[in-house]
Design a protein around this motif. Structure first.
Motif, PDB file in Angstrom:
ATOM      1  N   CYS A  49       0.538  -1.379   0.060  1.00 50.81           N
ATOM      2  CA  CYS A  49       0.129  -0.194  -0.047  1.00 50.81           C
ATOM      3  C   CYS A  49       1.014   1.535   0.179  1.00 50.81           C
ATOM      4  O   CYS A  49       0.197   2.552  -0.687  1.00 50.81           O
ATOM      5  N   ILE A  50       2.119   1.634   0.856  1.00 50.95           N
ATOM      6  CA  ILE A  50       2.857   2.365   0.066  1.00 50.95           C
ATOM      7  C   ILE A  50       3.515   2.510  -1.132  1.00 50.95           C
ATOM      8  O   ILE A  50       4.252   1.894  -1.612  1.00 50.95           O
ATOM      9  N   ASN A  51       2.387   3.281  -1.977  1.00 51.00           N
ATOM     10  CA  ASN A  51       3.238   3.393  -3.014  1.00 51.00           C
ATOM     11  C   ASN A  51       2.892   5.040  -3.725  1.00 51.00           C
ATOM     12  O   ASN A  51       1.842   5.639  -2.750  1.00 51.00           O
ATOM     13  N   GLY A  52       3.520   5.733  -4.860  1.00 51.00           N
ATOM     14  CA  GLY A  52       3.226   7.067  -4.999  1.00 51.00           C
ATOM     15  C   GLY A  52       3.828   7.981  -3.716  1.00 51.00           C
ATOM     16  O   GLY A  52       4.916   7.255  -4.002  1.00 51.00           O
ATOM     17  N   GLY A  53       3.321   8.795  -3.698  1.00 55.10           N
ATOM     18  CA  GLY A  53       3.539  10.071  -3.252  1.00 55.10           C
ATOM     19  C   GLY A  53       2.609   9.667  -1.276  1.00 55.10           C
ATOM     20  O   GLY A  53       1.921   9.037  -1.687  1.00 55.10           O
ATOM     21  N   PHE A  54       2.864  11.283  -1.016  1.00 57.98           N
ATOM     22  CA  PHE A  54       2.311  11.176   0.787  1.00 57.98           C
ATOM     23  C   PHE A  54       0.766  11.249   0.241  1.00 57.98           C
ATOM     24  O   PHE A  54       0.278  10.428   0.942  1.00 57.98           O
TER      25      PHE A  54
ATOM     26  N   PHE B   3      -0.531   7.429  -0.705  1.00 52.96           N
ATOM     27  CA  PHE B   3      -0.507   6.427   0.250  1.00 52.96           C
ATOM     28  C   PHE B   3      -0.348   6.514   2.214  1.00 52.96           C
ATOM     29  O   PHE B   3      -1.609   5.087   2.582  1.00 52.96           O
ATOM     30  N   PHE B   4      -1.006   7.957   2.239  1.00 52.16           N
ATOM     31  CA  PHE B   4      -1.134   8.182   3.998  1.00 52.16           C
ATOM     32  C   PHE B   4      -2.907   7.362   4.012  1.00 52.16           C
ATOM     33  O   PHE B   4      -3.318   7.146   5.074  1.00 52.16           O
ATOM     34  N   PRO B   5      -3.494   7.972   3.123  1.00 52.18           N
ATOM     35  CA  PRO B   5      -5.428   7.514   2.797  1.00 52.18           C
ATOM     36  C   PRO B   5      -5.179   6.070   3.457  1.00 52.18           C
ATOM     37  O   PRO B   5      -6.554   5.805   3.212  1.00 52.18           O
ATOM     38  N   SER B   6      -4.319   5.195   2.726  1.00 52.95           N
ATOM     39  CA  SER B   6      -4.338   3.699   2.805  1.00 52.95           C
ATOM     40  C   SER B   6      -3.831   3.505   4.388  1.00 52.95           C
ATOM     41  O   SER B   6      -4.682   2.600   5.477  1.00 52.95           O
ATOM     42  N   VAL B   7      -2.852   4.179   4.475  1.00 54.38           N
ATOM     43  CA  VAL B   7      -1.798   3.688   5.695  1.00 54.38           C
ATOM     44  C   VAL B   7      -3.360   4.440   7.058  1.00 54.38           C
ATOM     45  O   VAL B   7      -3.590   3.508   8.252  1.00 54.38           O
TER      46      VAL B   7
ATOM     47  N   PRO C 119      -7.384   5.064   6.842  1.00 55.31           N
ATOM     48  CA  PRO C 119      -7.960   5.019   5.861  1.00 55.31           C
ATOM     49  C   PRO C 119      -9.089   6.117   6.980  1.00 55.31           C
ATOM     50  O   PRO C 119      -9.570   5.817   8.079  1.00 55.31           O
ATOM     51  N   TYR C 120     -10.625   6.600   6.907  1.00 56.25           N
ATOM     52  CA  TYR C 120     -11.558   7.423   6.715  1.00 56.25           C
ATOM     53  C   TYR C 120     -11.420   8.439   7.826  1.00 56.25           C
ATOM     54  O   TYR C 120     -11.611   9.575   8.865  1.00 56.25           O
ATOM     55  N   VAL C 121      -9.656   9.310   7.101  1.00 56.36           N
ATOM     56  CA  VAL C 121      -9.661  10.612   7.624  1.00 56.36           C
ATOM     57  C   VAL C 121      -9.439  11.028   6.198  1.00 56.36           C
ATOM     58  O   VAL C 121      -8.559  10.567   6.130  1.00 56.36           O
ATOM     59  N   SER C 122     -10.178  12.296   6.481  1.00 54.51           N
ATOM     60  CA  SER C 122      -9.286  13.038   5.130  1.00 54.51           C
ATOM     61  C   SER C 122      -8.347  13.399   4.756  1.00 54.51           C
ATOM     62  O   SER C 122      -7.046  13.800   5.697  1.00 54.51           O
ATOM     63  N   ILE C 123      -7.805  13.575   3.708  1.00 50.69           N
ATOM     64  CA  ILE C 123      -5.939  13.731   3.118  1.00 50.69           C
ATOM     65  C   ILE C 123      -5.543  15.812   4.124  1.00 50.69           C
ATOM     66  O   ILE C 123      -4.884  15.696   4.399  1.00 50.69           O
ATOM     67  N   GLU C 124      -6.989  15.758   3.986  1.00 50.57           N
ATOM     68  CA  GLU C 124      -6.845  17.301   4.135  1.00 50.57           C
ATOM     69  C   GLU C 124      -6.608  17.260   5.845  1.00 50.57           C
ATOM     70  O   GLU C 124      -6.014  18.238   6.737  1.00 50.57           O
ATOM     71  N   THR C 125      -7.271  16.612   6.631  1.00 50.04           N
ATOM     72  CA  THR C 125      -7.337  16.806   8.581  1.00 50.04           C
ATOM     73  C   THR C 125      -6.001  16.007   8.747  1.00 50.04           C
ATOM     74  O   THR C 125      -5.102  16.394   9.691  1.00 50.04           O
ATOM     75  N   ILE C 126      -5.386  14.909   7.789  1.00 49.00           N
ATOM     76  CA  ILE C 126      -3.832  13.908   7.789  1.00 49.00           C
ATOM     77  C   ILE C 126      -2.383  15.531   7.496  1.00 49.00           C
ATOM     78  O   ILE C 126      -1.844  15.232   8.510  1.00 49.00           O
ATOM     79  N   LYS C 127      -2.947  15.897   6.658  1.00 52.86           N
ATOM     80  CA  LYS C 127      -2.283  17.616   5.968  1.00 52.86           C
ATOM     81  C   LYS C 127      -1.644  18.348   8.440  1.00 52.86           C
ATOM     82  O   LYS C 127      -0.403  18.919   8.237  1.00 52.86           O
TER      83      LYS C 127
END
Length: 230
Positions: free
Chosen positions: A158-163, A166-170, A172-180
């Protein structure tokens, strides 16, 4: 004992009864008021009790395993009593596994770690109380990516591509904007060497090659202290 005092505080709390009375008075005309009152008086205290018992049992087992490494003189100090009470209180008040594990690790590591000052222990404890589980998840993944994936039953593929890939797979259920936002918080704390701009940066590296040593020395010290590594 500290555990008994915490248990008595939970059982005799007047706050619970006060909240129930407010609900009954305000929602006296609706049918679901009784269900909410029952939830507060029965389910919530019982769930807290269960967490307290499980936490105490896990602590006892860990201490037994590490009995030869325990700093026995530290147990008798006011400094450890403070750590002990705060960790048990944190385990009772938080249901998230990440936080419960962190509180257990802090209590255990306080007894076996000798290169961390009391001030640092209390600072790290305060951080665990105030940081979200998302912060802990991100820092745990950045510090121990392979272990994180294994613990959460995620494939290394699941660790492929850019941040942003893969972060939505690492997590899940959290928006990428919130993760940022949480990622930026950790950078502001000085725990990450990379800021959230990495999510929008085009690089030649992809996937696992992006996960170099992005956790700072302070971040590593913090995550090691709130993790059990035995």
């Amino acid at each position: 004992m500290q555990i008994e005092r915490i248990e008595n505080q939970l059982k005799k709390s007047e706050v619970t009864e006060h909240v129930i009375n407010i609900l009954k008075a305000t929602l006296s005309t609706v049918p679901f008021a009784g269900g909410l009152a029952s939830l507060i008086s029965d389910y919530i205290p019982s769930q807290r009790q269960i967490r307290l018992e499980e936490f105490a049992e896990n602590i006892a087992n860990d201490l037994l395993t590490l009995k030869d490494k325990i700093n026995e003189s530290y147990i008798k100090t006011d400094e450890f009593a403070f750590i002990f009470e705060k960790c048990f209180k944190g385990a009772v008040e938080n249901y998230q596994k990440e936080k419960i594990i962190a509180f257990k690790a802090i209590l255990i590591n306080s007894l076996i770690e000798f290169d961390i000052t009391q001030t640092e222990k209390e600072y790290y404890l305060n951080l665990v109380e105030n940081l979200s589980t998302l912060h802990i998840q991100i820092l745990s993944f950045m510090a121990f990516p392979h272990e994180y994936l294994k613990l959460n039953e995620l494939p290394e593929s699941c660790i492929n591509g850019g941040f942003s890939n893969f972060f939505p797979s690492v997590i899940p259920y959290v928006s990428i904007e919130t993760i940022k936002i949480a990622f930026k918080d950790l950078h502001d704390y000085g725990f990450l060497n990379t800021d959230s701009g990495i999510f929008g940066t085009m690089t030649a590296s992809q996937g696992w090659n992006l996960l170099g040593d992005r956790v700072s020395k302070n971040g590593r010290k913090f995550i090691d202290f709130i993790t059990l590594n035995y």
